[in-house]
Design a protein around this motif. Structure first.
Motif, PDB file in Angstrom:
ATOM      1  N   LEU B  17     -15.889  33.474  17.242  1.00  0.00           N
ATOM      2  CA  LEU B  17     -16.320  32.841  15.998  1.00  0.00           C
ATOM      3  C   LEU B  17     -17.797  33.094  15.789  1.00  0.00           C
ATOM      4  O   LEU B  17     -18.585  33.043  16.750  1.00  0.00           O
ATOM      5  N   ILE B  18     -18.196  33.342  14.539  1.00  0.00           N
ATOM      6  CA  ILE B  18     -19.616  33.549  14.223  1.00  0.00           C
ATOM      7  C   ILE B  18     -20.177  32.276  13.642  1.00  0.00           C
ATOM      8  O   ILE B  18     -19.578  31.678  12.760  1.00  0.00           O
ATOM      9  N   CYS B  19     -21.292  31.859  14.204  1.00  0.00           N
ATOM     10  CA  CYS B  19     -22.016  30.726  13.615  1.00  0.00           C
ATOM     11  C   CYS B  19     -23.471  31.089  13.687  1.00  0.00           C
ATOM     12  O   CYS B  19     -24.057  31.096  14.769  1.00  0.00           O
ATOM     13  N   ILE B  20     -24.028  31.420  12.558  1.00  0.00           N
ATOM     14  CA  ILE B  20     -25.415  31.910  12.568  1.00  0.00           C
ATOM     15  C   ILE B  20     -26.377  30.781  12.257  1.00  0.00           C
ATOM     16  O   ILE B  20     -26.238  30.082  11.260  1.00  0.00           O
ATOM     17  N   LEU B  21     -27.290  30.599  13.158  1.00  0.00           N
ATOM     18  CA  LEU B  21     -28.329  29.591  12.932  1.00  0.00           C
ATOM     19  C   LEU B  21     -29.682  30.271  12.893  1.00  0.00           C
ATOM     20  O   LEU B  21     -29.870  31.337  13.463  1.00  0.00           O
ATOM     21  N   PHE B  22     -30.575  29.663  12.253  1.00  0.00           N
ATOM     22  CA  PHE B  22     -31.898  30.281  12.187  1.00  0.00           C
ATOM     23  C   PHE B  22     -32.926  29.518  12.995  1.00  0.00           C
ATOM     24  O   PHE B  22     -34.071  29.378  12.619  1.00  0.00           O
ATOM     25  N   THR B  23     -32.465  29.011  14.128  1.00  0.00           N
ATOM     26  CA  THR B  23     -33.392  28.366  15.054  1.00  0.00           C
ATOM     27  C   THR B  23     -33.710  29.341  16.162  1.00  0.00           C
ATOM     28  O   THR B  23     -32.816  29.764  16.888  1.00  0.00           O
ATOM     29  N   PRO B  24     -34.938  29.735  16.351  1.00  0.00           N
ATOM     30  CA  PRO B  24     -35.282  30.829  17.267  1.00  0.00           C
ATOM     31  C   PRO B  24     -34.785  30.611  18.697  1.00  0.00           C
ATOM     32  O   PRO B  24     -34.382  31.530  19.349  1.00  0.00           O
ATOM     33  N   ASN B  25     -34.849  29.360  19.187  1.00  0.00           N
ATOM     34  CA  ASN B  25     -34.528  29.151  20.600  1.00  0.00           C
ATOM     35  C   ASN B  25     -33.062  28.919  20.871  1.00  0.00           C
ATOM     36  O   ASN B  25     -32.665  28.681  21.994  1.00  0.00           O
TER      37      ASN B  25
ATOM     38  N   ASP C 240     -16.169  24.495  10.962  1.00  0.00           N
ATOM     39  CA  ASP C 240     -14.808  25.004  10.802  1.00  0.00           C
ATOM     40  C   ASP C 240     -14.089  24.980  12.147  1.00  0.00           C
ATOM     41  O   ASP C 240     -14.543  25.605  13.108  1.00  0.00           O
ATOM     42  N   TYR C 241     -12.966  24.313  12.183  1.00  0.00           N
ATOM     43  CA  TYR C 241     -12.138  24.245  13.397  1.00  0.00           C
ATOM     44  C   TYR C 241     -10.920  25.150  13.163  1.00  0.00           C
ATOM     45  O   TYR C 241     -10.102  24.877  12.297  1.00  0.00           O
ATOM     46  N   TYR C 242     -10.836  26.227  13.952  1.00  0.00           N
ATOM     47  CA  TYR C 242      -9.764  27.218  13.787  1.00  0.00           C
ATOM     48  C   TYR C 242      -8.584  26.828  14.670  1.00  0.00           C
ATOM     49  O   TYR C 242      -8.732  26.691  15.889  1.00  0.00           O
ATOM     50  N   ILE C 243      -7.427  26.696  14.048  1.00  0.00           N
ATOM     51  CA  ILE C 243      -6.256  26.211  14.790  1.00  0.00           C
ATOM     52  C   ILE C 243      -5.211  27.314  14.880  1.00  0.00           C
ATOM     53  O   ILE C 243      -4.797  27.879  13.858  1.00  0.00           O
ATOM     54  N   PHE C 244      -4.803  27.630  16.120  1.00  0.00           N
ATOM     55  CA  PHE C 244      -3.808  28.675  16.381  1.00  0.00           C
ATOM     56  C   PHE C 244      -2.694  28.103  17.233  1.00  0.00           C
ATOM     57  O   PHE C 244      -2.801  27.024  17.785  1.00  0.00           O
ATOM     58  N   GLU C 245      -1.654  28.922  17.379  1.00  0.00           N
ATOM     59  CA  GLU C 245      -0.620  28.621  18.370  1.00  0.00           C
ATOM     60  C   GLU C 245      -0.728  29.618  19.508  1.00  0.00           C
ATOM     61  O   GLU C 245      -1.027  30.790  19.289  1.00  0.00           O
ATOM     62  N   ASN C 246      -0.532  29.140  20.714  1.00  0.00           N
ATOM     63  CA  ASN C 246      -0.413  30.039  21.871  1.00  0.00           C
ATOM     64  C   ASN C 246       0.939  29.735  22.485  1.00  0.00           C
ATOM     65  O   ASN C 246       1.091  28.787  23.256  1.00  0.00           O
ATOM     66  N   ASN C 247       1.933  30.536  22.073  1.00  0.00           N
ATOM     67  CA  ASN C 247       3.324  30.219  22.401  1.00  0.00           C
ATOM     68  C   ASN C 247       3.626  28.795  21.933  1.00  0.00           C
ATOM     69  O   ASN C 247       3.509  28.498  20.757  1.00  0.00           O
ATOM     70  N   GLU C 248       3.965  27.883  22.804  1.00  0.00           N
ATOM     71  CA  GLU C 248       4.338  26.545  22.330  1.00  0.00           C
ATOM     72  C   GLU C 248       3.175  25.572  22.335  1.00  0.00           C
ATOM     73  O   GLU C 248       3.357  24.389  22.059  1.00  0.00           O
ATOM     74  N   GLU C 249       1.981  26.066  22.632  1.00  0.00           N
ATOM     75  CA  GLU C 249       0.818  25.174  22.673  1.00  0.00           C
ATOM     76  C   GLU C 249      -0.077  25.429  21.469  1.00  0.00           C
ATOM     77  O   GLU C 249       0.030  26.447  20.796  1.00  0.00           O
ATOM     78  N   LEU C 250      -0.951  24.481  21.242  1.00  0.00           N
ATOM     79  CA  LEU C 250      -1.910  24.603  20.150  1.00  0.00           C
ATOM     80  C   LEU C 250      -3.277  24.946  20.720  1.00  0.00           C
ATOM     81  O   LEU C 250      -3.648  24.477  21.799  1.00  0.00           O
ATOM     82  N   GLN C 251      -4.016  25.778  19.997  1.00  0.00           N
ATOM     83  CA  GLN C 251      -5.392  26.107  20.397  1.00  0.00           C
ATOM     84  C   GLN C 251      -6.299  25.777  19.219  1.00  0.00           C
ATOM     85  O   GLN C 251      -6.049  26.209  18.102  1.00  0.00           O
ATOM     86  N   VAL C 255     -17.246  26.479  16.913  1.00  0.00           N
ATOM     87  CA  VAL C 255     -18.588  26.712  17.434  1.00  0.00           C
ATOM     88  C   VAL C 255     -19.542  25.734  16.782  1.00  0.00           C
ATOM     89  O   VAL C 255     -19.456  25.481  15.575  1.00  0.00           O
ATOM     90  N   SER C 256     -20.421  25.189  17.590  1.00  0.00           N
ATOM     91  CA  SER C 256     -21.445  24.292  17.059  1.00  0.00           C
ATOM     92  C   SER C 256     -22.750  24.656  17.742  1.00  0.00           C
ATOM     93  O   SER C 256     -22.947  24.375  18.924  1.00  0.00           O
TER      94      SER C 256
END
Lengths: 161, 148, 282
Positions: B17-25, C240-251, C255-256
């Protein structure tokens, strides 16, 4: 096992070892595997001392147990052979289809040197016993059994359904 | 033993997943378009890369299983070295038989790293095989881990 | 008066003139019998005895004593067929016990004296240590960080949240709710070059639930196993929370900032969203 059972099983061992070996060898046609089958039979006897010592015919009990051990040995080898054959075909197909030239080196390297492949091949194709495979690797028979299980898991995981 | 063999081996699935932030550190995770979906009853996520600190080269790997696994970790790591960034040579092979910190048992995840004495001026990458297995079945994946 | 032939001997004596190959063929046939088909054990044992005698006569018999030594070394269960060792003098054994007891008492006394000066109750410290050990799961030397769990919290991922707070991470990435019945079984953390990896495992009977957090200091792709295209993108407060299936499980993957998180396991889509919702709730 109490001391009496200990002694009884030991006497049974000394009495029956050669005879059981002949029985196992007649079917398996391989000395190492026959030896291992007999040893595994007595291993089971040690795990169930009351059954063998209280049996009306302990010698017969050992023969029946050996039959089951032989049957499991054969099934295990057949499974290993099947896994190895399928895995080999899969790797060859991957090599033929791979577009990554460096991966080709690895795939060939794996096929010839990979421990898992060599371990399962040692059992399935070379007909080696767990004891022989264990001695080659300087590990215990039990550790070898566990490695074999992991090796088969690994190769099975690679096989395409 | 129960076997569950469901694996597709046409290549490696890369989904980030891409999450682009503009915080240098702050570093961020990269997103790459998915190549081809692969499912597994044993593997959930995995990653690998090569970290370099001076002359110490460290191939790193991490594996998460779908649950508690009897065996989980890296089966083998092939470390490649390049002087020009284009042509690579295999310089070291790590396998779990020889390195006890490559495989864990009876746990749901495992991560670790190896060490190799290399050259600070060279570029490295690693071809990593991760594995997870239980109850007589398992899955393995080969993928490239690049120098970061 | 002629003797009545011994029927048993007649039945078995038919094997006497057979060659070794024929005898082995008989045994092979018996070994090939499918499960459930009974053997004539009398015959089998007789043939085995016959072969054994012939081997001895030829000097080809295998040494059962040597085989037994090999059996003891490689196959016999541990502790069986013990060698009888000379008894140790009792006085030495007593000394060992005395030394062990004295050492334990000294350690306990030292601990009590140390903690007696503090405001903490000694037995509370033992409980905390025990729970820490349980929470941190398997010890993997060299790479694992020690977690200090918040033992007063009811939150499912309290240890992880506690670690992140200690590192001044204000990011809200940890769910505060898991579906009912799931109990934590393992929490592990790995300190790697350029990455910290946390993993919590819950189970509910045979159902499994994993939560992973990777704190990246470099750019590394995470491979995620999945059996389907994207099921849904669930957006909450800009993430954004991306939700998939992995066979019978959920993934569920998201990113934060520098944190890459994955929830995976035997949960429904609704439960996955509830877990996501619980991240942002106080």
């Amino acid at each position: 096992m109490n001391l009496q059972q200990n002694e009884e099983i030991k006497q049974l061992y000394l009495e029956m070892y050669s005879k059981l070996f002949d029985y196992a060898f007649s079917f398996l046609k391989n000395e190492s595997l026959a030896e291992e089958a007999v040893q595994n039979t007595f291993q089971i006897a040690c795990q169930k001392p009351e059954k063998v010592c209280n049996s009306p015919n302990p010698q017969g009990w050992l023969v029946i147990t050996l039959k089951n051990v032989i049957s499991n040995t054969v099934k295990s080898r057949e499974t290993s052979t099947r896994i190895l054959t399928e895995y080999y075909k899969l790797r060859v197909r991957e090599i033929q289809e791979s577009t990554d030239p460096e991966a080709l080196d690895i795939l060939y390297h794996d096929l010839t040197n990979m421990e898992e492949y060599q371990l399962v091949k040692g059992m399935a194709i070379d007909g080696k016993s767990y004891l022989e495979l264990a001695k080659e690797r300087n590990i215990s028979v039990e550790a070898c059994r566990k490695r074999m299980q992991r090796a088969r898991e690994f190769l099975q995981g690679k096989i395409k359904k | 033993m129960k076997y569950s063999i469901k694996s597709f081996f046409r290549g490696v699935v890369a989904l980030c997943l891409i999450c682009i932030l503009f915080t240098p550190n702050v570093a961020f995770a990269a997103v790459k378009p998915p190549v081809e979906p692969q499912a597994s009853d044993y593997l959930s996520t995995y990653y690998g890369y090569v970290s370099k600190s001076g002359n110490t080269i460290q191939p790193v790997f991490g594996v998460s299983g779908t649950g508690m696994m009897e065996n989980i970790g890296a089966y083998s790591i092939y470390l490649y070295e390049s002087r020009d960034g284009t042509n690579y040579t295999l310089v070291k092979t790590f396998n779990y038989e020889s390195y006890s910190n490559m495989m864990a048992h009876n746990t749901s995840s495992y991560a670790s790293y190896m060490s190799y004495s290399g050259n600070a001026n060279y570029t490295y990458k690693a071809y990593i095989c991760v594995f997870a297995g239980r109850n007589g079945g398992g899955d393995a994946r080969y993928f490239w881990g690049y120098q970061v | 008066m002629p003797s009545i032939p011994d029927r048993k001997n007649q039945k078995l004596s038919r094997f006497d003139p057979m060659s070794d190959e024929e005898l082995r063929a008989f045994l092979q046939l018996d070994a090939s019998k499918p499960e459930g088909e009974a053997s004539d054990m009398e015959e089998v044992l007789y043939v085995m005895e016959l072969l054994s005698v012939r081997r001895k006569e030829k000097g080809e018999s295998r040494d059962p004593y040597q085989a037994f030594e090999e059996f003891k070394a490689h196959y016999a269960p541990e502790g069986s067929f013990p060698e009888i060792a000379p008894a140790k003098p009792k006085i030495h054994f007593r000394w060992n016990r005395v030394v062990a007891i004295a050492a334990t008492l000294a350690l306990l006394l030292g601990m009590i004296m140390t903690v007696g000066a503090s405001k903490f109750d000694f037995f509370q410290i033992i409980a905390k240590w025990t729970k820490e050990t349980f929470y941190t799961g398997k010890a993997i030397s060299g790479n694992q960080m020690e977690a200090e769990p918040d033992i007063t919290s009811d939150f499912p991922y309290a240890e992880l949240q506690s670690i992140l707070f200690e590192q001044n991470v204000m990011e809200r990435i940890v769910p505060t709710w898991v579906p009912e019945g799931f109990e934590q079984q393992e929490f592990t953390s790995y300190e790697l070059p350029q990455c910290k990896d946390y993993h919590a495992y819950h189970h509910r009977g045979e159902e499994e639930l994993n939560f992973e957090v990777k704190e990246w200091f470099v750019e590394v792709p995470l491979q995620v196993e999945r059996s389907s295209s994207l099921l849904e993108v669930y957006t909450l407060e800009g993430i954004d929370y991306y939700i998939f299936e992995n066979n019978e499980e959920l993934q569920v993957v998201w990113v934060s900032n520098e944190f890459e998180c994955v929830i995976s396991g035997d949960i429904s889509l609704l439960e996955a969203k509830q877990m996501i919702d619980s991240i942002k709730k106080d």
